[in-house]
Design a protein around this motif. Structure first.
Motif, PDB file in Angstrom:
ATOM      1  N   SER A 130       4.163   0.713  -4.646  1.00 18.15           N
ATOM      2  CA  SER A 130       3.549   0.602  -3.334  1.00 18.15           C
ATOM      3  C   SER A 130       2.414  -0.407  -3.361  1.00 18.15           C
ATOM      4  O   SER A 130       1.475  -0.269  -4.151  1.00 18.15           O
ATOM      5  N   PRO A 131       2.451  -1.414  -2.500  1.00 19.53           N
ATOM      6  CA  PRO A 131       1.322  -2.347  -2.426  1.00 19.53           C
ATOM      7  C   PRO A 131       0.012  -1.640  -2.105  1.00 19.53           C
ATOM      8  O   PRO A 131      -1.043  -2.017  -2.610  1.00 19.53           O
ATOM      9  N   ALA A 169      -3.355  -1.681  -4.334  1.00 18.42           N
ATOM     10  CA  ALA A 169      -4.624  -2.117  -3.748  1.00 18.42           C
ATOM     11  C   ALA A 169      -5.708  -1.065  -3.942  1.00 18.42           C
ATOM     12  O   ALA A 169      -6.868  -1.383  -4.232  1.00 18.42           O
ATOM     13  N   VAL A 224      -1.429  -5.553 -10.669  1.00 18.62           N
ATOM     14  CA  VAL A 224      -0.862  -6.491  -9.686  1.00 18.62           C
ATOM     15  C   VAL A 224       0.165  -7.331 -10.428  1.00 18.62           C
ATOM     16  O   VAL A 224      -0.115  -8.455 -10.865  1.00 18.62           O
TER      17      VAL A 224
END
Length: 384
Positions: free
Chosen positions: A13-14, A18, A381
């Motif tokens: 999941s981005p 984050a 990331v």
């Protein structure tokens, strides 16, 4: 939970990536603060954080903060469990390896040094493997929670493929270091230029944390520069953005190993200073300059001016809010400083001359921490 499951929890999941990145780099925060900072709803933060909590990467602190006026239940800030995963970072020099184990917040937990018998690729790989084993199998037994290794190398490095195109101090050309080191150690390997790795550590965990733009200039055997613009590191299409060491500042200057002439590094690098001063080494050159030897003093003055001109070029082209000067060459910074500042102020255009320069001496352990920081960044990331 298997390593594959852990990886999915971080990368699927981005929003999760984050959130974890924000907590790793900025410390504990409430869900409300994270939502505001990341442009997410509180519900999205709660949903995205849950897999990270279940996987043991995040935990909740005691409730300390109310969510807003009239809110009845105070918020429980989220925080990183720094010891959930560890990362090895290794800085390669021409004659030594410096290794560290870092936790998720890049705090150094263990340090080891190992001499290099030669710069032959097989010898370096053998020593990387031995050093990694020494760090991971010590009394704290980090191996069970370590899957990633970062390597920091001077020169032209393609981080995406782990290819060292050219490393002047190791005398390497087109070495697939990432692939070779992964096969030798069994770890996931990230390879990065050493200055860019140090810049990543400063951007995520050091003086550049939270800065929208800054530059890190390193002074030593080589002259390097890492750049952050609009909150993101700048590598350029070919991965060599920021190479101010090979910016020519004197068309009639000495030849450089890169094939150019009058490069900053050919004037201000440690070897260049020693050669121009005619001394047995940099320590001798520093001692003679501090004793007032006019010939050696002039060599340092010229070197400082070249560095200042290179820094001014960075300020003129990029306009960073802050420039940090560091590197092993700073032991002689008192000999460089007035000439660096004079060269910078003379060449910087307009308001760029107001850019503050700060000095932060960093030992090689911090460069190894930079290698670990790049590995942490790649973990959080994957495409970063």
């Amino acid at each position: 939970m298997s390593p594959a499951d852990d990886y999915t929890a971080l990368a699927s999941s981005p929003a999760s990536a984050a959130i974890l990145t924000a907590l790793v780099t900025s410390g504990p925060q409430s869900r409300v603060s994270l939502a505001r900072k990341l442009g997410l709803s509180s519900a999205a933060v709660t949903k995205s954080a849950r897999p990270l909590i279940d996987a043991g990467y995040l935990s909740e602190l005691d409730a300390t903060e109310r969510t807003g006026p009239g809110a009845g239940r105070p918020a429980s800030p989220l925080t990183v469990r720094a010891d959930r995963e560890f990362f090895v970072g290794v800085k390669l020099t021409g004659d030594e390896l410096i290794g560290v184990v870092c936790d998720l917040t890049a705090k150094i937990r263990a340090v080891a040094h190992r001499p290099l018998p030669s710069a032959a690729v097989d010898d370096v790989l053998a020593e990387i493997t031995a050093l990694t084993g020494e760090l991971l199998d010590g009394p704290d037994d980090y191996r069970g929670r370590t899957r990633r290794l970062g390597l920091a190398v001077s020169g032209d490095v393609d981080r995406a493929s782990g290819l060292v195109r050219y490393s002047p101090f190791l005398r390497w050309h087109n070495v697939l270091l990432g692939k070779l080191a992964a096969a030798a150690t069994g770890l996931v390997v990230t390879v990065e230029n050493d200055v860019k790795a140090l810049t990543t550590a400063e951007h995520w965990f050091g003086e550049g944390a939270g800065a929208d733009s800054f530059a890190l200039v390193t002074v030593g055997q080589g002259i390097g520069c890492g750049l952050v613009v609009n909150g993101r590191p700048v590598s350029g299409s070919h991965g060599v953005a920021g190479e101010i060491g090979h910016l020519s500042v004197d068309a009639a200057g000495p030849d450089c190993h890169c094939g150019g002439r009058g490069c900053v590094e050919a004037i201000a690098g440690t070897s260049a200073i020693v050669a121009a001063a005619g001394t047995g080494g940099i320590d001798d050159a520093v001692a003679r300059a501090r004793a007032g030897d006019p010939t050696v003093t002039a060599v340092f003055a010229r070197a400082g001016e070249a560095i200042g001109l290179g820094i001014a070029a960075v300020a003129n082209l990029v306009g960073p809010a802050h420039i940090v000067v560091s590197g092993e060459g700073l032991s002689a910074y008192d000999l460089f400083e007035p000439h660096i500042r004079a060269g910078f102020e003379r060449q910087a255009f307009g308001a760029a001359a107001d850019c503050p320069l700060s000095i932060r001496p960093l030992p090689f352990e911090e460069w190894a921490r930079g290698a670990a920081a790049v590995s942490i960044q790649s973990r959080l990331v994957p495409l970063g």
